[in-house]
Design a protein around this motif. Structure first.
Motif, PDB file in Angstrom:
ATOM      1  N   UNK A  25       0.826  -1.210   0.000  1.00 13.93           N
ATOM      2  CA  UNK A  25       0.000   0.000   0.000  1.00 13.93           C
ATOM      3  C   UNK A  25       0.860   1.258   0.000  1.00 13.93           C
ATOM      4  N   UNK A  26       0.609   2.135  -0.964  1.00  9.51           N
ATOM      5  CA  UNK A  26       1.358   3.382  -1.054  1.00  9.51           C
ATOM      6  C   UNK A  26       0.869   4.416  -0.047  1.00  9.51           C
ATOM      7  N   UNK A  27      -0.292   4.181   0.524  1.00  8.62           N
ATOM      8  CA  UNK A  27      -0.823   5.079   1.547  1.00  8.62           C
ATOM      9  C   UNK A  27      -0.666   4.471   2.932  1.00  8.62           C
ATOM     10  N   UNK A  28       0.361   3.660   3.135  1.00 11.54           N
ATOM     11  CA  UNK A  28       0.470   2.890   4.378  1.00 11.54           C
ATOM     12  C   UNK A  28       0.526   3.767   5.621  1.00 11.54           C
ATOM     13  N   UNK A  29       1.012   4.981   5.486  1.00  5.00           N
ATOM     14  CA  UNK A  29       1.078   5.859   6.642  1.00  5.00           C
ATOM     15  C   UNK A  29      -0.293   6.068   7.271  1.00  5.00           C
ATOM     16  N   UNK A  30      -1.322   6.098   6.416  1.00  2.48           N
ATOM     17  CA  UNK A  30      -2.668   6.298   6.949  1.00  2.48           C
ATOM     18  C   UNK A  30      -3.474   5.004   6.975  1.00  2.48           C
ATOM     19  N   UNK A  31      -3.200   4.076   6.049  1.00  7.34           N
ATOM     20  CA  UNK A  31      -4.007   2.854   5.991  1.00  7.34           C
ATOM     21  C   UNK A  31      -3.558   1.813   7.004  1.00  7.34           C
ATOM     22  N   UNK A  32      -2.255   1.765   7.294  1.00 11.96           N
ATOM     23  CA  UNK A  32      -1.726   0.760   8.229  1.00 11.96           C
ATOM     24  C   UNK A  32      -1.254   1.360   9.539  1.00 11.96           C
ATOM     25  N   UNK A  33      -0.699   2.577   9.461  1.00 19.03           N
ATOM     26  CA  UNK A  33      -0.161   3.204  10.675  1.00 19.03           C
ATOM     27  C   UNK A  33      -1.109   4.237  11.260  1.00 19.03           C
ATOM     28  N   UNK A  34      -2.247   4.428  10.593  1.00 18.74           N
ATOM     29  CA  UNK A  34      -3.401   5.135  11.169  1.00 18.74           C
ATOM     30  C   UNK A  34      -3.180   6.605  11.479  1.00 18.74           C
ATOM     31  N   UNK A  35      -2.255   7.254  10.768  1.00 20.06           N
ATOM     32  CA  UNK A  35      -2.073   8.683  10.969  1.00 20.06           C
ATOM     33  C   UNK A  35      -3.344   9.427  10.565  1.00 20.06           C
ATOM     34  N   UNK A  36      -3.730  10.418  11.355  1.00 15.94           N
ATOM     35  CA  UNK A  36      -4.897  11.225  11.021  1.00 15.94           C
ATOM     36  C   UNK A  36      -5.494  11.861  12.260  1.00 15.94           C
ATOM     37  N   UNK A  37      -6.515  12.662  12.046  1.00 15.10           N
ATOM     38  CA  UNK A  37      -7.208  13.352  13.123  1.00 15.10           C
ATOM     39  C   UNK A  37      -8.705  13.094  13.023  1.00 15.10           C
ATOM     40  N   UNK A  38      -9.329  12.822  14.156  1.00 13.89           N
ATOM     41  CA  UNK A  38     -10.784  12.652  14.195  1.00 13.89           C
ATOM     42  C   UNK A  38     -11.459  14.008  14.059  1.00 13.89           C
ATOM     43  N   UNK A  39     -12.549  14.032  13.277  1.00 13.66           N
ATOM     44  CA  UNK A  39     -13.327  15.264  13.117  1.00 13.66           C
ATOM     45  C   UNK A  39     -14.802  14.944  13.332  1.00 13.66           C
ATOM     46  N   UNK A  40     -15.580  15.960  13.562  1.00 11.45           N
ATOM     47  CA  UNK A  40     -17.018  15.783  13.703  1.00 11.45           C
ATOM     48  C   UNK A  40     -17.665  15.735  12.321  1.00 11.45           C
ATOM     49  N   UNK A  41     -18.903  15.272  12.289  1.00 13.84           N
ATOM     50  CA  UNK A  41     -19.644  15.289  11.037  1.00 13.84           C
ATOM     51  C   UNK A  41     -19.805  16.719  10.527  1.00 13.84           C
ATOM     52  N   UNK A  42     -20.013  17.650  11.436  1.00 11.73           N
ATOM     53  CA  UNK A  42     -20.185  19.044  11.037  1.00 11.73           C
ATOM     54  C   UNK A  42     -18.906  19.586  10.415  1.00 11.73           C
ATOM     55  N   UNK A  43     -17.746  19.222  10.979  1.00 10.51           N
ATOM     56  CA  UNK A  43     -16.481  19.673  10.388  1.00 10.51           C
ATOM     57  C   UNK A  43     -16.268  19.019   9.024  1.00 10.51           C
ATOM     58  N   UNK A  44     -16.632  17.759   8.878  1.00 16.19           N
ATOM     59  CA  UNK A  44     -16.505  17.091   7.587  1.00 16.19           C
ATOM     60  C   UNK A  44     -17.364  17.800   6.542  1.00 16.19           C
ATOM     61  N   UNK A  45     -18.569  18.210   6.922  1.00 12.14           N
ATOM     62  CA  UNK A  45     -19.434  18.936   5.988  1.00 12.14           C
ATOM     63  C   UNK A  45     -18.800  20.252   5.574  1.00 12.14           C
TER      64      UNK A  45
END
Length: 299
Positions: A65-85
């Motif tokens: 996977x070329x996106x392994x940083x986020x797909x396997x190592x889970x880098x990221x930030x949780x957001x609310x549904x309102x922020x996603x909108x």
């Protein structure tokens, strides 16, 4: 929530802060990047770019996977549904031709609710690894205009070895049939941008040209002319855990790409072939939370 969204159907508990399933993700969406992306297929990227939103986590386990940083190592930030909108609105304001949800399978519940409560003024793209449950897709009917699934393998042994999912072939085939049922044949606007339809992607693996041919044979036999588009991808780069699998721990050879592209042309499949220059790490976008935090960093 007790989750059965993906084909794993692991029945794991997912709370707002924790996820115990195969995807490892909580119930709230976790994002790694939200930005205009100009490296999708031409009728998706257009001239201004596709508004891509990269979800973290994945229920597949692809060793390359070329996106392994986020797909396997889970880098990221949780957001609310309102922020996603709001993120969606910001991408549209930047000129995005569409909204492109990347690796959304384990967040189908979020995508469905988002599109129910916040209808979008541009087409929505479901950009997945193809490992989707038909029942989950049916719950999205009418909300997704463009499906962009992978069809990685038609060989169960390869699927089990490289993605940890020996049921991948039949699962992806059923999912793609459902996607095509929902969208119908590909449709375009006056600028040649895709407004509705399915684009099936296949990434050629080293030494697996015969697998690529099998995938193309199935697509050609399953769907009539003008029904789907096919994207033959040559961007494979040794990545992630590929060193543990010597047979795929190399770049594609020019002859492999040429043989697959010629086979596609001889079959008469409509679609796209990547240039060899796409097999570079710099074509993978930086996962640095671009576009994720709002003003003042608020999520």
């Amino acid at each position: 929530m007790i989750c059965d969204l993906c084909p794993r159907r692991c029945g794991a508990l997912r709370t707002e802060e924790r996820g115990l399933g195969r995807c490892r993700m909580p119930e709230l969406p976790v994002l790694a990047r939200a930005a205009l992306h100009r490296w999708e297929e031409p009728p998706i990227s257009g001239t201004r770019g596709s508004g891509t939103i990269f979800f973290s986590g994945c229920s597949l386990g692809c060793v390359f996977c070329q996106n392994e940083e986020i797909s396997h190592r889970d880098f990221g930030k949780a957001v609310t549904l309102e922020r996603l909108a709001r993120i969606c609105g910001e991408l549209v304001d930047q000129g995005a031709h569409n909204l492109n949800f990347v690796t959304p399978t384990h967040y189908a519940h979020v995508v469905g609710r988002l599109l129910e409560e916040h209808p979008q003024p541009v087409p929505v793209v479901w950009n997945s690894g193809g490992y989707d449950r038909v029942d989950t897709l049916r719950a999205l009917e009418g909300k997704i205009q463009i499906y962009l699934p992978d069809l990685k393998y038609l060989d169960s042994d390869a699927a089990g070895r490289y993605s940890g999912a020996s049921d991948y072939p039949q699962t992806a085939q059923a999912a793609i049939r459902e996607m095509v049922r929902q969208t119908g044949p590909c449709a375009f606007d006056g600028d040649g941008l895709l407004t509705r339809g399915v684009v099936i992607r296949h990434l050629i693996l080293p030494g697996q040209v015969s697998q690529a041919k099998a995938v193309m044979d199935w697509v050609a036999a399953e769907f009539g002319p003008g029904t789907v588009l096919f994207s033959l991808m040559s961007q494979y780069t040794p990545w992630g855990r590929s060193a543990e699998f010597p047979e795929i721990h190399r770049r594609l050879r020019a002859g492999e790409m040429r043989a697959a592209a010629e086979y596609m042309a001889n079959l008469g499949l409509e679609g796209f072939t990547q240039e060899r220059t796409s097999a570079q790490r710099e074509y993978t976008p930086p996962f640095d939370l671009t576009g994720v935090a709002g003003e003042g960093g608020a999520l």
